[in-house]
Scaffold this motif. Structure first.
Motif, short mmCIF file in Angstrom:
data_model
loop_
_atom_site.label_atom_id
_atom_site.label_comp_id
_atom_site.label_asym_id
_atom_site.label_seq_id
_atom_site.Cartn_x
_atom_site.Cartn_y
_atom_site.Cartn_z
N GLY A 86 0.75 -1.24 0.00
CA GLY A 86 0.00 0.00 0.00
C GLY A 86 0.78 1.29 0.00
N ALA A 87 2.07 1.26 -0.30
CA ALA A 87 2.83 2.51 -0.23
C ALA A 87 2.40 3.52 -1.27
N ASN A 88 1.77 3.07 -2.33
CA ASN A 88 1.25 4.03 -3.29
C ASN A 88 -0.11 4.58 -2.87
N GLY A 89 -0.62 4.04 -1.78
CA GLY A 89 -1.77 4.64 -1.14
C GLY A 89 -3.11 4.22 -1.69
N PRO A 94 -5.80 11.00 -1.66
CA PRO A 94 -4.95 11.63 -2.68
C PRO A 94 -3.63 12.15 -2.13
N TYR A 95 -3.52 12.25 -0.81
CA TYR A 95 -2.30 12.79 -0.22
C TYR A 95 -1.42 11.71 0.41
N PHE A 96 -1.69 10.45 0.06
CA PHE A 96 -0.88 9.39 0.67
C PHE A 96 0.60 9.58 0.33
N ARG A 97 0.90 9.79 -0.94
CA ARG A 97 2.31 9.94 -1.31
C ARG A 97 2.91 11.18 -0.65
N ASN A 101 2.28 12.39 2.19
CA ASN A 101 2.53 12.14 3.62
C ASN A 101 3.31 10.86 3.87
N SER A 102 3.72 10.17 2.80
CA SER A 102 4.34 8.85 2.96
C SER A 102 5.67 8.92 3.70
N THR A 103 6.49 9.95 3.44
CA THR A 103 7.79 10.00 4.10
C THR A 103 7.63 10.15 5.61
N ALA A 104 6.62 10.91 6.03
CA ALA A 104 6.35 11.04 7.47
C ALA A 104 5.99 9.68 8.06
N LEU A 105 5.17 8.91 7.34
CA LEU A 105 4.81 7.57 7.80
C LEU A 105 6.05 6.69 7.90
N PHE A 106 6.90 6.74 6.89
CA PHE A 106 8.11 5.92 6.90
C PHE A 106 9.02 6.28 8.07
N VAL A 107 9.16 7.58 8.34
CA VAL A 107 10.01 8.01 9.46
C VAL A 107 9.41 7.58 10.79
N ASN A 146 1.52 15.14 -5.41
CA ASN A 146 0.32 15.90 -5.06
C ASN A 146 0.47 16.41 -3.64
N PRO A 147 1.30 17.45 -3.43
CA PRO A 147 1.54 17.95 -2.08
C PRO A 147 0.25 18.44 -1.42
#
Length: 474
Positions: A156-159, A164-167, A169-175, A204-205
């Motif tokens: 699910g990393a592509n969300g 629509p904002y998964f990507r 916010n993804s780096t925050a999730l990874f950290v 899509n920031p």
């Protein structure tokens, strides 16, 4: 007697662990050589990576071993050229992989960084993008030697489509996942791969991320809209903010001083002509010719920042030594005291002496191949093969057409082809790269590979063209 023996054993293990650094490998996706402030960018704010460079070493000549995602990642992970494993382009569905003469995934039994570090007592983790076979139904990431696997594109990393904002916010999730893993790794040293999704398209920031770059908005006063540069800059700055959170978390956990960190990118920036990737196409390759998929410098020369307080000299700009993705595995194995398996030939070399302050030329040449179309700007369409040895870089096709020779320490943009002036250098390098190419697994090549094609409805990396033009590879 037994309690004393147990105490001595515990002390011995603790002392051994203290000598082994924790290791974090942060890999951005499609970030160009010139996209960070410490590499000269004056638009995008990257204060945390700039600080990491001030506190460590910045390489001006850091190379990946492929110009797209999957093969580049394979080289870091195995210390070998990706073509050895039939990874020539990005992994896709099995039918497309077969059409390009590719395997469907990297074999888990191949010696790799995670498994080797684990054998030396490390706790291992992979968080974020994988792309070494999950697109093709490959083995779980944990089968490669990881004790912990965080969010990846397979789960699910592509969300979800509803977010629509998964990507964004993804780096925050990874950290978040990385800090939890680090906090749990108290008894043993750890090896962590944190591979981000940004700034790969489609970006899509969030409105909050875009607000930082409101000055870059496009359109009129009455009808403003986000420009490509606003979208890209907001995404890269958020990546930097999250890396800052990781660095601060390490400090709070008391692990800052004994942690070696590498930050890099899997390949150069996307080409602005690729459909659905225009806002990623404004990324900067710095002064270099070439972008993603190209074997010119901009496609394969990327940021490389290494920090280990008290070990790696702070504030060092290393502009003489050349480091490459294939060097990562032998280097960290030597630092961690890992015995490399016999009979497993590596294409990289240990550059630990460079990390600790020595500046030298590398002992092994670097070689690349690209068997497919290069969509986008014709100026970046490189020949199929490339080799760098010393200051010289030769590009050519297997039939020895388009022979190009550059001193890449002087001719950064690769405009002045001096092949005719140095026939002896051409012959030496051509013989080396030709012999190497013949040793690789044979497979199909695009008919237009290695050619400059103008106005062609290109297929980047073999992806079928749909109406509307070219689509970016994932």
């Amino acid at each position: 007697m037994r309690p004393i023996l147990a105490l001595l054993l515990a002390f011995t293990l603790s002392a051994a662990a203290a000598e082994k650094p924790n290791i974090i490998f942060i890999l951005a996706d499609d970030l160009g050589w010139g996209d960070l402030g410490c590499y000269g960018n004056r638009v995008i704010q990257t204060p945390n990576l700039d600080r990491m460079a001030r506190e460590g070493m910045l390489f001006t000549q850091f190379y990946v071993n492929a110009s797209v995602c999957s093969p580049s990642r394979c080289a870091f992970f195995t210390g070998q050229y990706p073509a050895r494993h039939q990874i020539h382009g990005h992994y896709a569905d099995p039918k497309m992989n077969e059409a390009r003469g590719m395997s469907n995934w990297l074999k888990p039994e191949v010696p790799n960084a995670a498994r080797l570090m684990k054998s030396a007592g490390y706790t291992t983790a992979h968080i974020g993008k994988w792309h070494l076979g999950s697109n093709s139904g490959g083995p779980p990431v944990g089968d490669y030697g990881f004790d912990f696997v965080g969010t990846s594109e397979k789960d699910g990393a592509n969300g979800p489509a509803a977010d629509p904002y998964f990507r964004a916010n993804s780096t925050a999730l990874f950290v978040d996942e990385a800090l939890k893993f680090i906090e749990a790794s108290q008894e043993t040293p750890f090896y962590l791969q944190l591979w981000t999704l940004v700034p790969h398209a489609t970006l899509n920031p969030t409105p909050e991320q875009l607000a930082r770059y409101a000055r870059l908005r496009a359109g009129s006063k009455d009808f403003p809209h986000a420009s490509a540069m606003q979208i890209f800059a907001a995404s890269v700055t958020n990546l930097d903010i999250q890396i800052g959170r990781l660095l601060e978390g390490l400090k709070k956990l008391g692990k800052e001083q004994d942690t070696l960190i590498l930050f890099s990118s899997d390949n150069g920036p996307e080409d602005i002509h690729i459909v659905n990737a225009g806002h990623s196409g404004v990324g900067s390759a710095g002064p270099f010719r070439g972008r993603k998929r190209s074997l010119y410098e901009g496609g394969i020369r990327v940021p490389g920042i290494v920090r280990w307080p008290g070990k790696v000299p702070a504030g060092r700009i290393e502009d003489k030594a050349v480091m490459a993705g294939v060097d990562w595995l032998p280097t960290i194995c030597k630092i961690a005291g890992v015995n490399l398996p016999e009979g497993n030939a590596l294409d990289g070399e240990d550059v630990g002496d460079v990390l600790f302050g020595q500046s030298r030329q590398r002992t092994k040449p670097l070689m690349w191949e690209w068997r497919f179309n290069i969509a986008g700007e014709p100026f970046h369409h490189s020949p199929e093969l490339a080799i760098r040895d010393g200051n010289w870089k030769l590009l050519m096709n297997p039939d020895r057409s388009r022979v190009e020779l550059y001193d890449v320490t002087q001719d950064l943009t690769q405009l002045n082809n001096v092949a005719g002036q140095h026939p002896e250098v051409v012959e030496k390098l051509a013989a080396q790269v030709t012999s190497w190419a013949k040793s690789l697994p044979q497979g199909p090549r695009d008919s237009s590979a290695g050619k400059i094609h103008v106005g062609m409805p290109g297929k980047p990396d073999g992806r079928p063209v749909k109406s509307g033009g070219k689509k970016a590879e994932e």
